[in-house]
Design a protein around this motif. Structure first.
Motif, PDB file in Angstrom:
ATOM      1  N   ARG A   1       0.839  -1.208   0.000  1.00 52.93           N
ATOM      2  CA  ARG A   1       0.000   0.000   0.000  1.00 52.93           C
ATOM      3  C   ARG A   1       0.874   1.259   0.000  1.00 52.93           C
ATOM      4  O   ARG A   1       0.662   2.160  -0.794  1.00 52.93           O
ATOM      5  CB  ARG A   1      -0.928   0.005   1.215  1.00 52.93           C
ATOM      6  CG  ARG A   1      -1.929   1.161   1.210  1.00 52.93           C
ATOM      7  CD  ARG A   1      -2.667   1.284   2.530  1.00 52.93           C
ATOM      8  NE  ARG A   1      -1.802   1.709   3.622  1.00 52.93           N
ATOM      9  CZ  ARG A   1      -1.344   2.948   3.804  1.00 52.93           C
ATOM     10  NH1 ARG A   1      -1.648   3.905   2.952  1.00 52.93           N
ATOM     11  NH2 ARG A   1      -0.595   3.240   4.851  1.00 52.93           N
ATOM     12  N   ARG A   2       1.882   1.274   0.859  1.00 49.77           N
ATOM     13  CA  ARG A   2       2.748   2.452   0.966  1.00 49.77           C
ATOM     14  C   ARG A   2       3.558   2.688  -0.304  1.00 49.77           C
ATOM     15  O   ARG A   2       3.832   3.827  -0.658  1.00 49.77           O
ATOM     16  CB  ARG A   2       3.700   2.302   2.155  1.00 49.77           C
ATOM     17  CG  ARG A   2       3.021   2.430   3.480  1.00 49.77           C
ATOM     18  CD  ARG A   2       3.969   2.091   4.622  1.00 49.77           C
ATOM     19  NE  ARG A   2       3.290   2.124   5.887  1.00 49.77           N
ATOM     20  CZ  ARG A   2       3.658   2.890   6.905  1.00 49.77           C
ATOM     21  NH1 ARG A   2       4.702   3.684   6.804  1.00 49.77           N
ATOM     22  NH2 ARG A   2       2.980   2.843   8.027  1.00 49.77           N
ATOM     23  N   LEU A   3       3.959   1.612  -0.971  1.00 52.48           N
ATOM     24  CA  LEU A   3       4.759   1.734  -2.192  1.00 52.48           C
ATOM     25  C   LEU A   3       3.897   1.799  -3.451  1.00 52.48           C
ATOM     26  O   LEU A   3       4.426   1.911  -4.560  1.00 52.48           O
ATOM     27  CB  LEU A   3       5.733   0.559  -2.299  1.00 52.48           C
ATOM     28  CG  LEU A   3       6.777   0.429  -1.185  1.00 52.48           C
ATOM     29  CD1 LEU A   3       7.604  -0.840  -1.379  1.00 52.48           C
ATOM     30  CD2 LEU A   3       7.667   1.659  -1.130  1.00 52.48           C
ATOM     31  N   ALA A   4       2.576   1.686  -3.289  1.00 47.45           N
ATOM     32  CA  ALA A   4       1.635   1.658  -4.414  1.00 47.45           C
ATOM     33  C   ALA A   4       2.002   0.554  -5.402  1.00 47.45           C
ATOM     34  O   ALA A   4       2.050   0.752  -6.618  1.00 47.45           O
ATOM     35  CB  ALA A   4       1.569   3.023  -5.100  1.00 47.45           C
ATOM     36  N   LEU A   5       2.231  -0.641  -4.847  1.00 47.13           N
ATOM     37  CA  LEU A   5       2.568  -1.819  -5.644  1.00 47.13           C
ATOM     38  C   LEU A   5       1.545  -2.918  -5.395  1.00 47.13           C
ATOM     39  O   LEU A   5       0.937  -2.968  -4.320  1.00 47.13           O
ATOM     40  CB  LEU A   5       3.959  -2.353  -5.255  1.00 47.13           C
ATOM     41  CG  LEU A   5       5.153  -1.476  -5.586  1.00 47.13           C
ATOM     42  CD1 LEU A   5       6.416  -2.043  -4.950  1.00 47.13           C
ATOM     43  CD2 LEU A   5       5.307  -1.356  -7.093  1.00 47.13           C
ATOM     44  N   PRO A   6       1.365  -3.822  -6.347  1.00 45.77           N
ATOM     45  CA  PRO A   6       0.478  -4.960  -6.113  1.00 45.77           C
ATOM     46  C   PRO A   6       1.033  -5.874  -5.013  1.00 45.77           C
ATOM     47  O   PRO A   6       2.242  -6.065  -4.900  1.00 45.77           O
ATOM     48  CB  PRO A   6       0.471  -5.700  -7.453  1.00 45.77           C
ATOM     49  CG  PRO A   6       0.911  -4.703  -8.453  1.00 45.77           C
ATOM     50  CD  PRO A   6       1.856  -3.783  -7.731  1.00 45.77           C
ATOM     51  N   TYR A   7       0.119  -6.409  -4.225  1.00 43.42           N
ATOM     52  CA  TYR A   7       0.442  -7.363  -3.163  1.00 43.42           C
ATOM     53  C   TYR A   7       0.092  -8.755  -3.664  1.00 43.42           C
ATOM     54  O   TYR A   7      -1.038  -8.993  -4.109  1.00 43.42           O
ATOM     55  CB  TYR A   7      -0.344  -7.006  -1.909  1.00 43.42           C
ATOM     56  CG  TYR A   7      -0.397  -8.083  -0.858  1.00 43.42           C
ATOM     57  CD1 TYR A   7       0.767  -8.618  -0.324  1.00 43.42           C
ATOM     58  CD2 TYR A   7      -1.616  -8.565  -0.396  1.00 43.42           C
ATOM     59  CE1 TYR A   7       0.717  -9.605   0.653  1.00 43.42           C
ATOM     60  CE2 TYR A   7      -1.682  -9.536   0.576  1.00 43.42           C
ATOM     61  CZ  TYR A   7      -0.513 -10.052   1.097  1.00 43.42           C
ATOM     62  OH  TYR A   7      -0.563 -11.027   2.048  1.00 43.42           O
ATOM     63  N   ILE A   8       1.045  -9.668  -3.599  1.00 44.13           N
ATOM     64  CA  ILE A   8       0.842 -11.048  -4.045  1.00 44.13           C
ATOM     65  C   ILE A   8       1.064 -11.962  -2.860  1.00 44.13           C
ATOM     66  O   ILE A   8       2.147 -11.971  -2.265  1.00 44.13           O
ATOM     67  CB  ILE A   8       1.810 -11.417  -5.193  1.00 44.13           C
ATOM     68  CG1 ILE A   8       1.593 -10.482  -6.392  1.00 44.13           C
ATOM     69  CG2 ILE A   8       1.637 -12.883  -5.586  1.00 44.13           C
ATOM     70  CD1 ILE A   8       2.658 -10.598  -7.469  1.00 44.13           C
TER      71      ILE A   8
END
Length: 173
Positions: A23-30
């Motif tokens: 969330r903080r890095l604005a990346l997808p979580y897998i």
């Protein structure tokens, strides 16, 4: 930091930490557990699992945060692509309490996990591969093997407390 693998045993906070970092890095979580566990806790072959993970990684070309281990099945699939490895190496008591509370809540509230699976007391405590006993074995196995395995690896961040995890997340983004 665009391709992060968050590692640790059950109860270490991998999923919570990884989701917040993503969330903080604005990346997808897998979440590797979601790609691994099929109906009735069935497991894919190593080849099928690697293909699922590669597909999820390819769907996130700008980066990702992946939580989980599965090194014996995945080989270098995730680690070879990661630019950052976070090992949540919290004290045994912290992980045991967290695992107990989490499992009790999931069982009490009949929480569906992946592919319709639900935790049971048998699966947590009494099965041959019971989750709690897996966590105990993995805690000591990781502490024995991972310091040597990752010695000198500049990508590795070994986090040993809840406060250190919070501080690390704050610095990360």
């Amino acid at each position: 930091m665009r391709r992060v693998n968050v590692k640790g045993t059950s109860g270490s906070g991998k999923s919570t930490f990884a989701a917040e970092l993503a969330r903080r890095l604005a990346l997808p979580y897998i979440e590797l557990d979601a790609l691994h566990h099929g109906p009735n806790w069935s497991e894919p072959s190593d080849e099928e699992f690697r293909a699922r993970v590669r597909e999820a990684m390819a769907a996130a070309p700008g980066g990702w945060v992946i939580d989980g281990n599965y090194d014996s099945k995945l080989g270098d699939t995730v680690l070879g692509q990661a630019d950052t490895i976070v090992w949540l190496d919290l004290p045994f008591g912290v992980k045991a309490r967290r695992l107990w509370r989490r499992s009790a809540a999931r069982i009490r509230n009949d929480v569906e996990l992946w592919s319709g699976n639900r935790e049971t007391w048998r699966g947590v405590l009494w099965d041959r591969d019971a989750l709690f006993w897996w966590m105990v074995r993995a805690h000591f196995r990781h502490r024995r093997a991972w310091p040597r395995r990752f010695a000198g690896d500049k990508r590795m961040a070994r986090i040993r407390s809840v406060a250190e995890a919070r501080d690390w997340l704050e610095r990360a983004g």
